[in-house]
Write an enzyme that holds these catalytic residues in place. Structure first.
Site, mmCIF file in Angstrom:
data_model
loop_
_atom_site.group_PDB
_atom_site.id
_atom_site.type_symbol
_atom_site.label_atom_id
_atom_site.label_comp_id
_atom_site.label_asym_id
_atom_site.label_seq_id
_atom_site.Cartn_x
_atom_site.Cartn_y
_atom_site.Cartn_z
ATOM 1 N NE ARG A 178 -3.745 0.229 2.299
ATOM 2 C CZ ARG A 178 -4.415 0.712 3.343
ATOM 3 N NH1 ARG A 178 -4.346 0.106 4.517
ATOM 4 N NH2 ARG A 178 -5.125 1.818 3.218
ATOM 5 C CB CYS A 238 -1.713 3.979 9.493
ATOM 6 S SG CYS A 238 -3.058 4.550 10.570
#
Length: 282
Positions: A178, A238
């Site tokens: 990611r 995050c």
């Protein structure tokens, strides 16, 4: 005291009157499953706090997928759960400590330091033959007075201003795929904030799913620690401000309490069309 406590430590204190145990189980792909799992079986005396309903504000255009809750609203919810300023809190989940670390961070942000995360999680507790129950605790509401610590937070504007600042290090806590923009199963855009390095939060755990030792964590975060020791500011993020919390907790455990959380994280960052996006490794 070490903010990570063992299941044996918790078992020995299970019925102490100043202790509140909080079940934080939650699955992003099945939001009701955590509450259902709690209703079926939990650590005796535990109360349940839901990541979406209790530990986050409602989603809006900005703020990310799990916006930071309003302090006054959060303290009301904590009080209803029986948490006061004099309460010791132990949080657990079944997601490697990710959601429990969110509660740990929120309580510290509100000025409450006597909070811990149970190592290994509920399944290990149960599989080890430790007591579980479906009986739900009768909670006596408590009064919780908050004193927020704004120095623990970074907002989008601060992160944007840091992009060309060599005195700031951004740390992305998501999985490497990611971070690199190779896949994005959740958010609208793939990639990372330009200049950020990648330290997946899952690397705070060993192969057995327990927290690593201090020496192992020091090795893992060596470049981050070097940046802090040289006077640089560290901002951790995050996808939505949840899975960054184990990284913040790991550094706190090592004595580095000055790191900041970008609470809105990647999902907030990309809600501003003008914000740049990077891919690949840095």
């Amino acid at each position: 005291m070490n903010p990570i406590v063992s299941k044996k430590w918790l078992l020995a204190r299970l019925y102490e009157p100043d202790l509140v145990i909080v079940d934080c189980r939650f699955e992003l792909t099945s939001p009701e499953s955590g509450r259902e799992a709690y209703a079926e079986s939990h650590i005796p005396g535990a109360v349940y706090l839901d990541l979406k309903e209790d530990l986050s504000a409602p989603v809006t255009v900005h703020g990310g997928r799990h916006p930071l809750p309003d302090p006054a609203m959060l303290t009301q919810r904590l009080g209803r759960a029986g948490i006061s300023n004099n309460t010791r809190v132990v949080a657990y989940d079944d997601q490697g400590g990710m959601n429990a670390s969110r509660l740990w961070w929120l309580l510290h942000w509100l000025g409450h330091d006597n909070v811990y995360v149970m190592d290994e999680g509920f399944s290990t507790w149960k599989d080890s033959g430790y007591p579980v129950t479906a009986e739900q605790r009768i909670t006596v509401p408590a009064s919780f007075q908050f004193t927020p610590r704004p120095e623990m937070l970074a907002n989008m504007q601060q992160v944007r201003q840091s992009l060309d600042d060599p005195n700031v290090l951004l740390v992305d806590s998501r999985d490497a795929e990611r971070y690199a923009g190779l896949q994005e199963p959740i958010d609208a855009k793939a990639g990372h904030i330009p200049g950020a390095i990648n330290r997946s939060w899952k690397q705070v755990l060993n192969e057995a799913g327990a927290w690593k030792s201090n020496d192992q964590l020091k090795e893992q975060f060596a470049s981050v620690i070097a940046a802090i020791d040289s006077g640089r500011e560290v901002i951790i993020y995050c996808g939505s401000g949840v899975s960054a919390c184990p990284n913040v907790l790991a550094l706190y455990r090592l004595g580095y309490k000055q790191v900041k959380l970008y609470a809105g994280s990647w999902s907030d960052w990309i809600s501003y069309e003008e914000n740049p996006v990077a891919t690949g490794d840095e």
